[in-house]
Design an enzyme around this catalytic site. Structure first.
Site, PDB file in Angstrom:
ATOM      1  N   ARG A  89     -14.359  62.384 -68.850  1.00 50.50           N
ATOM      2  CA  ARG A  89     -14.307  63.244 -70.037  1.00 50.50           C
ATOM      3  C   ARG A  89     -15.639  63.252 -70.776  1.00 50.50           C
ATOM      4  O   ARG A  89     -16.038  64.265 -71.344  1.00 50.50           O
ATOM      5  CB  ARG A  89     -13.172  62.785 -70.951  1.00 50.50           C
TER       6      ARG A  89
ATOM      7  N   LYS B 184      -5.948  68.602 -64.638  1.00 52.73           N
ATOM      8  CA  LYS B 184      -5.215  69.592 -65.427  1.00 52.73           C
ATOM      9  C   LYS B 184      -5.718  71.014 -65.107  1.00 52.73           C
ATOM     10  O   LYS B 184      -6.742  71.176 -64.437  1.00 52.73           O
ATOM     11  CB  LYS B 184      -5.403  69.270 -66.912  1.00 52.73           C
TER      12      LYS B 184
ATOM     13  N   TYR C  22       5.399  64.962 -71.011  1.00 55.89           N
ATOM     14  CA  TYR C  22       4.782  64.716 -72.314  1.00 55.89           C
ATOM     15  C   TYR C  22       5.804  64.383 -73.401  1.00 55.89           C
ATOM     16  O   TYR C  22       5.518  64.578 -74.587  1.00 55.89           O
ATOM     17  CB  TYR C  22       3.938  65.921 -72.727  1.00 55.89           C
TER      18      TYR C  22
ATOM     19  N   HIS D 280      -5.413  63.906 -66.632  1.00 56.73           N
ATOM     20  CA  HIS D 280      -4.413  63.011 -67.213  1.00 56.73           C
ATOM     21  C   HIS D 280      -4.392  61.740 -66.369  1.00 56.73           C
ATOM     22  O   HIS D 280      -4.477  61.816 -65.140  1.00 56.73           O
ATOM     23  CB  HIS D 280      -3.019  63.648 -67.165  1.00 56.73           C
TER      24      HIS D 280
ATOM     25  N   ASN E  68      -9.386  68.451 -71.731  1.00 59.78           N
ATOM     26  CA  ASN E  68     -10.095  67.232 -71.326  1.00 59.78           C
ATOM     27  C   ASN E  68      -9.914  66.879 -69.844  1.00 59.78           C
ATOM     28  O   ASN E  68     -10.060  65.740 -69.443  1.00 59.78           O
ATOM     29  CB  ASN E  68      -9.728  66.065 -72.257  1.00 59.78           C
TER      30      ASN E  68
ATOM     31  N   GLU F 230       5.760  58.342 -64.430  1.00 64.13           N
ATOM     32  CA  GLU F 230       5.076  59.584 -64.058  1.00 64.13           C
ATOM     33  C   GLU F 230       5.062  59.773 -62.541  1.00 64.13           C
ATOM     34  O   GLU F 230       5.245  60.880 -62.048  1.00 64.13           O
ATOM     35  CB  GLU F 230       3.659  59.586 -64.652  1.00 64.13           C
TER      36      GLU F 230
HETATM   37  P1  IDP Z   1      -4.442  60.822 -73.053  1.00 68.65           P
HETATM   38  O1  IDP Z   1      -4.426  62.068 -72.185  1.00 68.65           O
HETATM   39  O2  IDP Z   1      -5.829  60.274 -73.191  1.00 68.65           O
HETATM   40  O3  IDP Z   1      -3.430  59.787 -72.593  1.00 68.65           O
HETATM   41  P2  IDP Z   1      -2.635  61.376 -75.252  1.00 68.65           P
HETATM   42  O4  IDP Z   1      -2.774  60.868 -76.640  1.00 68.65           O
HETATM   43  O5  IDP Z   1      -1.529  60.801 -74.407  1.00 68.65           O
HETATM   44  O6  IDP Z   1      -4.037  61.256 -74.532  1.00 68.65           O
HETATM   45  O7  IDP Z   1      -2.429  62.942 -75.373  1.00 68.65           O
HETATM   46  C1  IDP Z   1      -2.039  63.709 -74.244  1.00 68.65           C
HETATM   47  C2  IDP Z   1      -2.869  64.970 -74.189  1.00 68.65           C
HETATM   48  O8  IDP Z   1      -2.528  65.778 -75.321  1.00 68.65           O
HETATM   49  C3  IDP Z   1      -4.376  64.753 -74.296  1.00 68.65           C
HETATM   50  O9  IDP Z   1      -4.986  64.442 -73.069  1.00 68.65           O
HETATM   51  C4  IDP Z   1      -4.826  66.088 -74.820  1.00 68.65           C
HETATM   52  O10 IDP Z   1      -4.894  67.047 -73.779  1.00 68.65           O
HETATM   53  C5  IDP Z   1      -3.686  66.472 -75.752  1.00 68.65           C
HETATM   54  N1  IDP Z   1      -3.969  66.068 -77.131  1.00 68.65           N
HETATM   55  C6  IDP Z   1      -3.878  64.827 -77.668  1.00 68.65           C
HETATM   56  N2  IDP Z   1      -4.212  64.819 -78.957  1.00 68.65           N
HETATM   57  C7  IDP Z   1      -4.520  66.089 -79.265  1.00 68.65           C
HETATM   58  C8  IDP Z   1      -4.951  66.721 -80.459  1.00 68.65           C
HETATM   59  O11 IDP Z   1      -5.114  66.103 -81.519  1.00 68.65           O
HETATM   60  N3  IDP Z   1      -5.179  68.063 -80.363  1.00 68.65           N
HETATM   61  C9  IDP Z   1      -5.016  68.781 -79.219  1.00 68.65           C
HETATM   62  N4  IDP Z   1      -4.603  68.217 -78.067  1.00 68.65           N
HETATM   63  C10 IDP Z   1      -4.363  66.889 -78.087  1.00 68.65           C
HETATM   64 MG    MG Z   2      -1.375  59.777 -72.639  1.00 72.52          MG
END
Ligand code: IDP
Ligand code: MG
Length: 152
Positions: A105, A12, A52, A118, A115, A129
């Protein structure tokens, strides 16, 4: 025998800005996964919202779209046996505060919104994707000399 499963992995904007591209790719290569496609790109808003779409309506959705389009990313496809699930475990929990040490991470990030990577979370997301980011022509099929040392 190896199955040719594929996953989508993306460094990212924060990972690119922090010069972690080589580290992320290196961890995947060292594990034994094969890089079969890769590009640097700036994600447009339309692609960001499609990528997303499952998060539409969540409180962090708007900020997430802005963040993912805030600078270049490095998108790639990796291939190998069980690569989707194993990549998720190498990447670690979404919240870096909960991500285990040793994961990307867990070792390299401190905040959920930044983080660094992705990774597809299932065979369905990987397929979706990969198709969003790459054309079939962009994906390479080749043998690596060490493959016999990774799989029976
Ligand atoms: P993932 O990346 O581990 O699959 P997802 O739940 O799919 O996690 O969420 C996508 C991305 O959205 C996360 O990697 C993070 O960057 C962001 N994200 C998820 N939850 C939160 C939150 O509660 N606050 C801020 N950003 C979030
Ligand atoms: Mg995800």
């Amino acid at each position: 025998m190896e199955t040719k499963e594929r996953t989508f992995l993306m460094v990212k904007p924060d990972g690119v800005q922090r010069s972690l591209v080589g580290t992320v790719i290196g961890r995947m290569e060292k594990k034994g996964f094969k890089l079969v496609a890769m590009k640097m790109m700036h994600i447009a808003h339309d692609l960001a919202s499609r990528h997303y779409e499952e998060h539409e309506g969540k409180p962090f959705y708007k900020g997430l779209l802005e963040f993912i389009a805030s600078g270049p990313v490095v998108a790639m496809i990796l291939e190998g046996d069980n690569v989707i699930e194993m990549t998720r475990s190498l990447v670690g929990a979404t919240d870096p505060r909960k991500a285990a040490p040793g994961t990307m991470r867990g070792d390299l990030a401190v905040f959920t919104g930044k983080n660094i990577v992705h990774a597809s979370d299932s065979p369905e997301s990987a397929k979706r994707e990969i198709a969003l980011f790459f054309k079939e022509d962009d994906i390479y099929s080749y043998e690596q000399a060490h493959e016999g040392w990774l799989y029976d």
